[in-house]
Motif scaffolding. Structure first.
Motif, PDB file in Angstrom:
ATOM      1  N   PRO A 162      33.085  50.403  31.883  1.00  0.00           N
ATOM      2  CA  PRO A 162      33.995  49.442  30.829  1.00  0.00           C
ATOM      3  C   PRO A 162      35.245  50.079  30.561  1.00  0.00           C
ATOM      4  CG  PRO A 162      31.667  49.801  30.136  1.00  0.00           C
ATOM      5  CD  PRO A 162      31.744  50.684  31.227  1.00  0.00           C
ATOM      6  N   ASP A 163      35.388  51.471  30.779  1.00  0.00           N
ATOM      7  CA  ASP A 163      36.728  52.268  30.260  1.00  0.00           C
ATOM      8  C   ASP A 163      37.728  51.545  31.205  1.00  0.00           C
ATOM      9  OD1 ASP A 163      35.278  53.486  28.354  1.00  0.00           O
ATOM     10  OD2 ASP A 163      35.865  55.492  29.325  1.00  0.00           O
ATOM     11  N   LEU A 164      37.526  51.108  32.609  1.00  0.00           N
ATOM     12  CA  LEU A 164      38.534  50.680  33.248  1.00  0.00           C
ATOM     13  C   LEU A 164      39.164  49.744  32.700  1.00  0.00           C
ATOM     14  CD1 LEU A 164      36.636  50.709  36.846  1.00  0.00           C
ATOM     15  CD2 LEU A 164      38.346  52.343  35.909  1.00  0.00           C
ATOM     16  N   TYR A 165      38.660  48.734  31.789  1.00  0.00           N
ATOM     17  CA  TYR A 165      39.394  47.552  31.305  1.00  0.00           C
ATOM     18  C   TYR A 165      40.108  47.626  29.912  1.00  0.00           C
ATOM     19  CZ  TYR A 165      36.724  46.371  35.234  1.00  0.00           C
ATOM     20  OH  TYR A 165      36.072  46.351  36.582  1.00  0.00           O
ATOM     21  N   ARG A 166      40.128  48.974  29.714  1.00  0.00           N
ATOM     22  CA  ARG A 166      40.697  49.474  28.278  1.00  0.00           C
ATOM     23  C   ARG A 166      42.008  48.746  27.832  1.00  0.00           C
ATOM     24  NH1 ARG A 166      41.782  55.520  25.913  1.00  0.00           N
ATOM     25  NH2 ARG A 166      42.642  54.881  23.957  1.00  0.00           N
ATOM     26  N   TYR A 167      42.796  48.861  28.958  1.00  0.00           N
ATOM     27  CA  TYR A 167      44.249  48.291  28.848  1.00  0.00           C
ATOM     28  C   TYR A 167      44.571  47.057  29.328  1.00  0.00           C
ATOM     29  CZ  TYR A 167      45.050  53.152  27.391  1.00  0.00           C
ATOM     30  OH  TYR A 167      44.861  54.405  27.128  1.00  0.00           O
ATOM     31  N   THR A 168      43.732  46.405  30.340  1.00  0.00           N
ATOM     32  CA  THR A 168      43.941  45.276  30.949  1.00  0.00           C
ATOM     33  C   THR A 168      42.951  44.195  30.597  1.00  0.00           C
ATOM     34  OG1 THR A 168      41.993  45.792  32.656  1.00  0.00           O
ATOM     35  CG2 THR A 168      44.551  46.378  33.062  1.00  0.00           C
ATOM     36  N   GLY A 169      41.850  44.532  29.714  1.00  0.00           N
ATOM     37  CA  GLY A 169      41.071  43.463  29.293  1.00  0.00           C
ATOM     38  C   GLY A 169      40.027  43.153  30.067  1.00  0.00           C
ATOM     39  N   GLY A 170      39.154  42.339  29.811  1.00  0.00           N
ATOM     40  CA  GLY A 170      38.164  41.945  30.646  1.00  0.00           C
ATOM     41  C   GLY A 170      36.810  42.855  30.499  1.00  0.00           C
ATOM     42  N   GLN A 171      36.117  42.803  31.602  1.00  0.00           N
ATOM     43  CA  GLN A 171      34.816  43.589  31.566  1.00  0.00           C
ATOM     44  C   GLN A 171      34.158  43.719  33.187  1.00  0.00           C
ATOM     45  OE1 GLN A 171      32.103  40.980  29.389  1.00  0.00           O
ATOM     46  NE2 GLN A 171      31.990  39.681  31.078  1.00  0.00           N
ATOM     47  N   PRO A 172      33.548  44.650  33.422  1.00  0.00           N
ATOM     48  CA  PRO A 172      33.280  45.033  34.789  1.00  0.00           C
ATOM     49  C   PRO A 172      32.676  43.539  35.508  1.00  0.00           C
ATOM     50  CG  PRO A 172      32.232  46.555  33.394  1.00  0.00           C
ATOM     51  CD  PRO A 172      32.970  45.548  32.458  1.00  0.00           C
ATOM     52  N   PRO A 173      33.087  43.231  36.849  1.00  0.00           N
ATOM     53  CA  PRO A 173      32.711  42.072  37.536  1.00  0.00           C
ATOM     54  C   PRO A 173      31.235  42.324  38.073  1.00  0.00           C
ATOM     55  CG  PRO A 173      34.416  43.380  38.831  1.00  0.00           C
ATOM     56  CD  PRO A 173      34.167  44.135  37.401  1.00  0.00           C
ATOM     57  N   SER A 174      30.964  41.202  38.355  1.00  0.00           N
ATOM     58  CA  SER A 174      29.514  41.544  38.985  1.00  0.00           C
ATOM     59  C   SER A 174      29.792  41.124  40.459  1.00  0.00           C
ATOM     60  CB  SER A 174      28.735  40.134  38.626  1.00  0.00           C
ATOM     61  OG  SER A 174      29.176  38.671  39.233  1.00  0.00           O
ATOM     62  N   GLU A 175      28.783  41.665  41.214  1.00  0.00           N
ATOM     63  CA  GLU A 175      29.210  41.537  42.963  1.00  0.00           C
ATOM     64  C   GLU A 175      29.368  39.896  43.186  1.00  0.00           C
ATOM     65  OE1 GLU A 175      26.566  41.917  47.112  1.00  0.00           O
ATOM     66  OE2 GLU A 175      25.818  42.908  45.229  1.00  0.00           O
ATOM     67  N   ALA A 176      29.002  39.157  42.563  1.00  0.00           N
ATOM     68  CA  ALA A 176      28.905  37.633  42.872  1.00  0.00           C
ATOM     69  C   ALA A 176      30.455  37.158  42.419  1.00  0.00           C
ATOM     70  CB  ALA A 176      27.998  36.606  42.225  1.00  0.00           C
ATOM     71  N   ASP A 177      30.872  37.682  41.285  1.00  0.00           N
ATOM     72  CA  ASP A 177      32.533  37.614  40.787  1.00  0.00           C
ATOM     73  C   ASP A 177      33.390  38.148  41.988  1.00  0.00           C
ATOM     74  OD1 ASP A 177      31.478  36.334  38.489  1.00  0.00           O
ATOM     75  OD2 ASP A 177      31.617  38.466  37.463  1.00  0.00           O
ATOM     76  N   LEU A 178      33.079  39.388  42.362  1.00  0.00           N
ATOM     77  CA  LEU A 178      33.805  39.984  43.533  1.00  0.00           C
ATOM     78  C   LEU A 178      33.724  39.324  44.780  1.00  0.00           C
ATOM     79  CD1 LEU A 178      33.616  43.696  42.560  1.00  0.00           C
ATOM     80  CD2 LEU A 178      35.349  42.277  42.206  1.00  0.00           C
ATOM     81  N   LYS A 179      32.728  38.659  45.167  1.00  0.00           N
ATOM     82  CA  LYS A 179      32.649  37.845  46.383  1.00  0.00           C
ATOM     83  C   LYS A 179      33.653  36.576  46.215  1.00  0.00           C
ATOM     84  CE  LYS A 179      28.294  39.188  48.291  1.00  0.00           C
ATOM     85  NZ  LYS A 179      26.753  38.647  48.456  1.00  0.00           N
ATOM     86  N   ARG A 180      33.563  36.067  45.042  1.00  0.00           N
ATOM     87  CA  ARG A 180      34.420  34.873  45.102  1.00  0.00           C
ATOM     88  C   ARG A 180      35.858  35.347  45.000  1.00  0.00           C
ATOM     89  NH1 ARG A 180      30.125  33.325  41.753  1.00  0.00           N
ATOM     90  NH2 ARG A 180      31.039  34.291  40.037  1.00  0.00           N
ATOM     91  N   LEU A 181      36.161  36.276  44.138  1.00  0.00           N
ATOM     92  CA  LEU A 181      37.499  36.757  44.120  1.00  0.00           C
ATOM     93  C   LEU A 181      38.144  37.378  45.265  1.00  0.00           C
ATOM     94  CD1 LEU A 181      40.226  37.506  42.437  1.00  0.00           C
ATOM     95  CD2 LEU A 181      38.732  39.816  41.948  1.00  0.00           C
ATOM     96  N   TYR A 182      37.158  37.895  46.187  1.00  0.00           N
ATOM     97  CA  TYR A 182      37.575  38.643  47.432  1.00  0.00           C
ATOM     98  C   TYR A 182      38.033  37.366  48.523  1.00  0.00           C
ATOM     99  CZ  TYR A 182      36.663  43.299  45.609  1.00  0.00           C
ATOM    100  OH  TYR A 182      36.956  44.308  44.872  1.00  0.00           O
ATOM    101  N   GLY A 183      37.089  36.203  48.347  1.00  0.00           N
ATOM    102  CA  GLY A 183      37.122  35.013  49.266  1.00  0.00           C
ATOM    103  C   GLY A 183      38.699  34.470  49.048  1.00  0.00           C
ATOM    104  N   ILE A 184      39.170  34.549  47.960  1.00  0.00           N
ATOM    105  CA  ILE A 184      40.296  33.985  47.769  1.00  0.00           C
ATOM    106  C   ILE A 184      41.375  35.068  48.007  1.00  0.00           C
ATOM    107  CG2 ILE A 184      41.885  33.597  45.723  1.00  0.00           C
ATOM    108  CD1 ILE A 184      39.420  32.457  44.231  1.00  0.00           C
TER     109      ILE A 184
END
Length: 164
Positions: free
Chosen positions: A26-48
């Motif tokens: 969770p600390d990775l999102y301290r300055y950017t907002g958001g939350q840790p992505p799931s594997e499914a979220d990343l598959k969709r994002l990486y597809g784009i």
């Protein structure tokens, strides 16, 4: 550990499972907002992202996984977005929490900017939260200086001098 080779390899959809672990703190999102992505979220994002840009070709996207050593262990990613003329680029970098503070982000960002230079990119910028000291140090190592431009009420636009 610091002497391990830092390399960049093109992102692929198959990286989603490994990167979900890398990006899980969770600390990775301290300055950017958001939350840790799931594997499914990343598959969709990486597809784009692996398309290399939007359908209208107004931009070019470079997305790379940052890897370490001979086994190519993923530890983060770097990105660049270039307008169609490819004369400038907006860059970003993220290194997973267990690998922070070891110089990997700076080395990866330098690899990326060197690659951009060989493509003829003349200007590089990054959006950095003013309280994000580690990213500010990396931007400084890359020759960037904070500008007066503030984005989204918090991020300062850091700019490198024109590249040669």
């Amino acid at each position: 550990m610091m002497n391990e080779a830092v390399t960049l390899r093109p992102l692929c959809v198959g990286d989603a499972a490994e990167m979900a672990v890398v990006l899980s703190h969770p600390d990775l999102y301290r300055y950017t907002g958001g939350q840790p992505p799931s594997e499914a979220d990343l598959k969709r994002l990486y597809g784009i992202q692996t398309r290399g840009g939007p359908a209208d070709r107004t931009e070019v996207w470079l997305n790379d996984i940052v890897t370490l050593g001979d086994d190519q262990q993923a530890v983060g990613f770097v990105q660049a977005t270039l307008p169609a003329d490819q004369r400038s680029a907006e860059i970003s970098w993220v290194i997973g929490r267990p690998w922070q503070g070891l110089g990997y982000a700076g080395r990866a960002a330098l690899h990326l900017t060197n690659r951009l230079r060989t493509r003829g990119v003349e200007q590089v910028i990054a959006h950095i939260h003013p309280d994000h000291e580690a990213s500010s140090r990396i931007a400084k190592q890359l020759g960037m200086k904070p500008s007066e431009v503030v984005i989204d009420g918090g991020d300062t636009v850091d700019r490198a001098p024109r590249m040669k």
